[in-house]
Structure formats: C-alpha cells, structure tokens
Design an enzyme around this catalytic site. Structure first.
Site, PDB file in Angstrom:
ATOM      1  N   CYS A  57      53.392  57.988  30.358  1.00 38.29           N
ATOM      2  CA  CYS A  57      52.214  58.852  30.334  1.00 38.29           C
ATOM      3  C   CYS A  57      51.149  58.302  31.280  1.00 38.29           C
ATOM      4  O   CYS A  57      50.933  57.094  31.319  1.00 38.29           O
ATOM      5  CB  CYS A  57      51.602  58.877  28.934  1.00 38.29           C
ATOM      6  SG  CYS A  57      52.689  59.534  27.684  1.00 38.29           S
TER       7      CYS A  57
ATOM      8  N   TYR B 189      33.750  45.822  27.386  1.00 45.76           N
ATOM      9  CA  TYR B 189      34.194  46.032  28.770  1.00 45.76           C
ATOM     10  C   TYR B 189      33.499  47.236  29.391  1.00 45.76           C
ATOM     11  O   TYR B 189      33.186  47.231  30.579  1.00 45.76           O
ATOM     12  CB  TYR B 189      35.724  46.153  28.836  1.00 45.76           C
ATOM     13  CG  TYR B 189      36.380  44.798  28.862  1.00 45.76           C
ATOM     14  CD1 TYR B 189      36.729  44.157  27.683  1.00 45.76           C
ATOM     15  CD2 TYR B 189      36.572  44.134  30.064  1.00 45.76           C
ATOM     16  CE1 TYR B 189      37.269  42.881  27.703  1.00 45.76           C
ATOM     17  CE2 TYR B 189      37.115  42.859  30.094  1.00 45.76           C
ATOM     18  CZ  TYR B 189      37.459  42.236  28.909  1.00 45.76           C
ATOM     19  OH  TYR B 189      37.969  40.962  28.927  1.00 45.76           O
TER      20      TYR B 189
ATOM     21  N   CYS C 100      46.658  57.562  23.143  1.00 47.19           N
ATOM     22  CA  CYS C 100      47.653  58.596  23.459  1.00 47.19           C
ATOM     23  C   CYS C 100      47.710  59.569  22.284  1.00 47.19           C
ATOM     24  O   CYS C 100      47.893  59.132  21.142  1.00 47.19           O
ATOM     25  CB  CYS C 100      49.010  57.962  23.680  1.00 47.19           C
ATOM     26  SG  CYS C 100      50.320  59.188  23.840  1.00 47.19           S
TER      27      CYS C 100
ATOM     28  N   HIS D 156      43.302  38.377  38.681  1.00 45.20           N
ATOM     29  CA  HIS D 156      43.010  38.680  37.271  1.00 45.20           C
ATOM     30  C   HIS D 156      42.771  40.167  37.024  1.00 45.20           C
ATOM     31  O   HIS D 156      42.223  40.555  35.984  1.00 45.20           O
ATOM     32  CB  HIS D 156      41.806  37.850  36.790  1.00 45.20           C
ATOM     33  CG  HIS D 156      42.095  36.376  36.785  1.00 45.20           C
ATOM     34  ND1 HIS D 156      41.100  35.427  36.705  1.00 45.20           N
ATOM     35  CD2 HIS D 156      43.255  35.687  36.865  1.00 45.20           C
ATOM     36  CE1 HIS D 156      41.646  34.217  36.732  1.00 45.20           C
ATOM     37  NE2 HIS D 156      42.940  34.339  36.827  1.00 45.20           N
TER      38      HIS D 156
HETATM   39  N1  APR Z   1      27.501  30.403  44.497  1.00 47.26           N
HETATM   40  C1  APR Z   1      28.624  29.626  44.354  1.00 47.26           C
HETATM   41  N2  APR Z   1      29.030  29.119  43.166  1.00 47.26           N
HETATM   42  C2  APR Z   1      28.271  29.383  42.086  1.00 47.26           C
HETATM   43  C3  APR Z   1      27.085  30.153  42.154  1.00 47.26           C
HETATM   44  C4  APR Z   1      26.716  30.677  43.434  1.00 47.26           C
HETATM   45  N3  APR Z   1      25.636  31.425  43.578  1.00 47.26           N
HETATM   46  N4  APR Z   1      26.543  30.236  40.895  1.00 47.26           N
HETATM   47  C5  APR Z   1      27.375  29.537  40.068  1.00 47.26           C
HETATM   48  N5  APR Z   1      28.405  29.015  40.780  1.00 47.26           N
HETATM   49  C6  APR Z   1      29.551  28.238  40.296  1.00 47.26           C
HETATM   50  C7  APR Z   1      29.301  27.454  39.020  1.00 47.26           C
HETATM   51  O1  APR Z   1      28.763  26.177  39.307  1.00 47.26           O
HETATM   52  C8  APR Z   1      30.704  27.366  38.420  1.00 47.26           C
HETATM   53  O2  APR Z   1      31.377  26.206  38.906  1.00 47.26           O
HETATM   54  O3  APR Z   1      30.551  29.170  39.976  1.00 47.26           O
HETATM   55  C9  APR Z   1      31.412  28.611  38.985  1.00 47.26           C
HETATM   56  C10 APR Z   1      31.721  29.685  37.968  1.00 47.26           C
HETATM   57  O4  APR Z   1      32.683  29.168  37.091  1.00 47.26           O
HETATM   58  P1  APR Z   1      33.207  30.052  35.850  1.00 47.26           P
HETATM   59  O5  APR Z   1      32.075  30.693  35.184  1.00 47.26           O
HETATM   60  O6  APR Z   1      34.096  29.165  35.052  1.00 47.26           O
HETATM   61  O7  APR Z   1      34.046  31.227  36.551  1.00 47.26           O
HETATM   62  P2  APR Z   1      35.529  31.180  37.130  1.00 47.26           P
HETATM   63  O8  APR Z   1      35.857  29.844  37.676  1.00 47.26           O
HETATM   64  O9  APR Z   1      35.668  32.327  38.019  1.00 47.26           O
HETATM   65  O10 APR Z   1      36.399  31.432  35.798  1.00 47.26           O
HETATM   66  C11 APR Z   1      37.794  31.553  35.935  1.00 47.26           C
HETATM   67  O11 APR Z   1      38.006  32.260  33.658  1.00 47.26           O
HETATM   68  O12 APR Z   1      36.932  33.393  32.006  1.00 47.26           O
HETATM   69  C12 APR Z   1      38.022  33.438  32.856  1.00 47.26           C
HETATM   70  O13 APR Z   1      39.207  35.280  33.760  1.00 47.26           O
HETATM   71  C13 APR Z   1      37.967  34.630  33.797  1.00 47.26           C
HETATM   72  O14 APR Z   1      38.385  34.717  36.182  1.00 47.26           O
HETATM   73  C14 APR Z   1      37.745  33.991  35.170  1.00 47.26           C
HETATM   74  C15 APR Z   1      38.321  32.611  34.984  1.00 47.26           C
END
Ligand code: APR
Length: 258
Positions: free
Chosen positions: A149, A74, A162, A127
């Site tokens: 704390c 992270y 802590c 999130h």
């Molecule tokens: N513009 C728009 N969409 C895009 C772009 C772009 N430039 N590039 C990629 N994408 C799309 C992809 O096609 C995909 O459908 O964004 C999506 C990303 O999907 P994920 O990687 O699954 O991300 P997300 O949907 O935010 O994941 C949900 O999963 O891992 C956990 O907590 C994490 O918040 C996250 C949650």
C-alpha cells in the site's frame, strides 16, 4: 574562543590537504544544522536528549508503546525543520561540489534535508529523512498480493493508519537499535575508504556505525579533520581539530583558490 581558526597553522595545513585531495568526504552531524536553528541532540541543556527521553521517542518499542506521543513529537520537529534554511556551512559544501564535480561526498546523520536544500542533492542520508513516512509493519496486502500500500493509502490519524489492516505509518528515520539503509551505508563506507581527506563536522561521534566512518577513513590512509567548537569523541582520530562552528569555518575552508 581563541583567534579565528582561519589564521591558525592548522587551518593552513587543512587547506593544503584539501588542495591535494582528489576525493574528499564530509561527515556531518546535528552541529552542522545548529546555526540554522535546529537543536542538536547532546548539547547540554539545549540538546534534545537533555530535554526528552530517547528510549521513549526514538525507538520502535517507544513508538509501539505511545504512537500518538511519538508521532506528534516528530510532527512538531518536521514543522520546525520546514521553517529553517541551510546555513553558510551547507552552502559552502554545495558550492564546492558545483566547482569540483565528483570530488566531494556528503555523508550526513541529519534527517533535516538541509544539505539537499543547499544543493548537495546526492548527500548520503545515513539516518533517513524526517519528511518521509513508511509503514511500521509489513503491509497486509504485501503479504497476500505482493502489492505494498502507498503511504497515501493511510487514513488521517495520529499516527495515520491503514484502513484495511490498521498498520501505522512511522517517520522514515533510523531509530536506536535499528539498521541503517544498507545501500546508503555501503556507499558511505566506500567514500570513507576512497577519500584522501575526511572533514568531520558537527558530530559528537558517539553514535555508530556513522562515527566508525572516520576511523575507516583514517585506517585507509586519509587525513581526518574535526570541525567542532567543543570536544568530541572523534578528536582522538583526527589529524587536526579546528575549534570553530560549521557556518563560520566551512566558507573560508572550502573557498575558491583551493
Ligand atoms: N558547528 C559545528 N558543530 C557544532 C555546532 C556548530 N554550530 N554546535 C554544536 N556543535 C557540535 C557539538 O559540540 C556536538 O559535538 O555538534 C555536535 C552535536 O552532537 P550530537 O548532538 O550528539 O549530534 P550527532 O553527533 O549528530 O548525533 C548522532 O544521534 O541522536 C542520534 O540519530 C541521532 O543522528 C543523530 C545521532
């Protein structure tokens, strides 16, 4: 990629829905920040979960098992996110909010703070926020004196602990299997049920309850529009799908004259 989405009849239809909508909700995911240089989670090869194990890095069990590994992962993501800037998509949403106060609600799954950096200061961060920490367990003092704390009380370490009870700090993000912040989720559900139009931008729609907000919006009578260059789990819930990226599509979609 076919002709730019701007010229498609679907685009014109969505603009008309936007013009008529008294209230708009925008649900965003990792794809919203892809053009700012932040990897998504599930894009093949480039996605974080294609390269790292979510059970190891994004669960409480994984953190308890390997706190140093998870904390450092992270810390790397934070450092990378601190370097990047919002893209044209983030700015288009914030500019629309400035022109039309109270008319658009941003609901994001992203922990990167880019919507807020672009000016959408009231974005509902489902999130959490990667730049914030919280105690892993209930603070020892809180159990005995009711005084929690401050995170600054932690002694520097990987992760910081802590000095009194060894409690660890953890990133203030929602991990798999964890509840979303109730007040934020409630506000997001209200926005989904109240909006006349929901734009679903850059999410695979695979993670609930966030993805469920698009279903709630549709069931409440809203028009649902997906903006995504690739197929997503929410295409079937959408009335229209605009096959484009966030930074390419949103500036013209949310431009003046709406
Ligand atoms: N513009 C728009 N969409 C895009 C772009 C772009 N430039 N590039 C990629 N994408 C799309 C992809 O096609 C995909 O459908 O964004 C999506 C990303 O999907 P994920 O990687 O699954 O991300 P997300 O949907 O935010 O994941 C949900 O999963 O891992 C956990 O907590 C994490 O918040 C996250 C949650």
């Amino acid at each position: 990629m076919t002709a730019s989405p701007d010229s498609s009849p679907d685009f014109a239809q969505v603009r008309a829905w936007l013009q008529a909508a008294q209230h708009v909700a925008v649900l965003t995911g990792a794809g919203m920040s892809a053009e700012s240089g932040i990897p998504t989670f599930r894009d093949t090869q480039t996605g974080l979960w294609a390269r790292f194990n979510p059970a190891e890095l994004a669960t409480e069990e994984g953190f308890r098992a390997q706190p140093e590994l998870v904390w450092n992962w992270y810390a790397e993501r934070r450092a990378a996110m601190a370097q990047v800037k919002p893209n044209a998509g983030h700015y288009a949403i914030a500019a629309y909010q400035q022109r039309h106060p109270g008319r658009l609600t941003v609901i994001t799954q992203n922990v990167d703070g880019l919507h807020q950096k672009a000016g959408s200061t009231d974005a509902l961060a489902l999130h959490g926020n990667i730049f914030q920490d919280r105690w892993l367990d209930l603070c020892f003092h809180a159990r005995h004196s009711g005084r929690v704390c401050a995170a600054s009380h932690a002694q520097a370490d990987n992760p910081p602990r802590c000095p009194d009870c060894g409690n660890m700090l953890r990133p203030d993000v929602v991990w798999f299997g964890e509840m979303l912040p109730p007040a934020t989720l409630h506000a997001a559900e209200q926005a989904a049920q109240r909006c006349a139009l929901m734009l679903v931008v850059g999410t695979s729609g695979e993670v609930y309850p966030a993805a469920g907000l698009a279903h709630q919006a549709r069931q409440a009578g809203a028009k649902v529009v997906v903006v995504n260059p690739h197929a997503s789990e929410l295409d079937g819930v959408a009335h229209r799908v605009l096959r484009g990226t966030a930074a390419q599509t949103l500036p013209s979609l949310l431009a003046d004259g709406v």
